[in-house]
Motif scaffolding. Structure first.
Motif: not given
Ligand SMILES: [Zn+2]
Length: 251
Positions: A24, A26, A32-34, A68, A103, A106-109
């Motif tokens: 994960v 930042l 944030k992304l995976r 995703e 983590d 923060c929201s993804e994207g």
């Protein structure tokens, strides 16, 4: 061709099959992304320490726009939070607590440049010898503030009048501190020392936090835990682990 390249901080990773990891990140450019790091766990891994929590890296990411899960190409280590062999239990716990907090917030994207810069500043200050206890509260205060969750220190949350310089009385239904006229407050009450520490947090860079009132920092820890818990609707793991270890040590 890579979808994009960006600077990023590693937040966490977990195993995927025998040899890979999901990390994960930042990222500075896309929040944030995976991503899957293939072969990240082999003996001769090409990623080496680049994927440790809070390492700053430059990564290339592959995959479909909007996917995703992306695929990690190169990861060049720009800065390791602490050299692995210098990591004490305290600093490792501190870093994992910071990574978990980032983590969670923060929201993804969603790119948040201020949060990214805050994280770099806190890691840099920790390396320069600032107190982990003060830095932890500093990071919490700023993450809450940048997400609009920190109650104003100078204005009554119920009636809007200016607060006098006195201990801060928090009133849950108002989501903030209240003035004499709007008492009683449901609590907690924060001392003048905490007020001074918060003003310092919101004015100064984190590398000035070499020393400070640890009693006030502890008072603030409980208050922040309440605010963060109400926001995330769960307790974070790392602070609890730290409290348990502290209790073990005190026995
Ligand atoms: Zn009031």
């Amino acid at each position: 061709m890579a979808l994009f390249s960006t600077e990023a901080l590693v937040l966490r990773g977990h195993k995927l099959g025998e040899t890979s990891r999901i990390v994960v990140l930042l990222t500075r450019e896309r929040g944030k992304l995976r991503a899957v790091a293939r072969g990240a766990r082999g003996r001769l891994t090409r990623y080496r320490s680049a994927l440790e929590p809070l390492s700053e890296v430059r990564v290339s990411l592959y995959g479909r726009q909007g996917a995703e899960l992306l695929r990690l190409g190169d990861a060049e280590l720009l800065h390791s939070a602490f050299r692995a062999n210098e990591r004490s239990l305290d600093s490792a716990l501190f870093l994992s607590g910071c990574a978990e907090l980032l983590d969670a917030f923060c929201s993804e994207g969603e790119a948040e440049d201020k949060v990214y810069r805050l994280a770099l500043a806190v890691v840099g200050a920790a390396e320069a010898g600032a107190s982990p206890e003060l830095l932890g509260r500093y990071l919490e205060a700023w993450l809450l503030r940048l997400h609009g969750l920190y109650p104003p220190l100078d204005r009554c949350a119920a009636c809007g009048t200016a607060l006098s310089v006195s201990p801060l009385r928090y009133h849950r239904p108002a989501h903030g501190f209240v003035c004499d006229a709007c008492l009683p407050a449901s609590g907690p009450v924060l001392s003048l020392e905490v007020l001074a520490l918060l003003r310092r947090f919101f004015k100064e860079a984190p590398d000035t936090l070499a020393d400070g009132p640890l009693g006030a920092a502890r008072e603030l820890e409980a208050f922040h835990r309440g605010l963060i818990g109400a926001h995330l609707e769960r307790d974070l793991r790392a602070p609890r682990v730290i409290r348990e270890i502290t209790r073990e040590g005190a026995r």
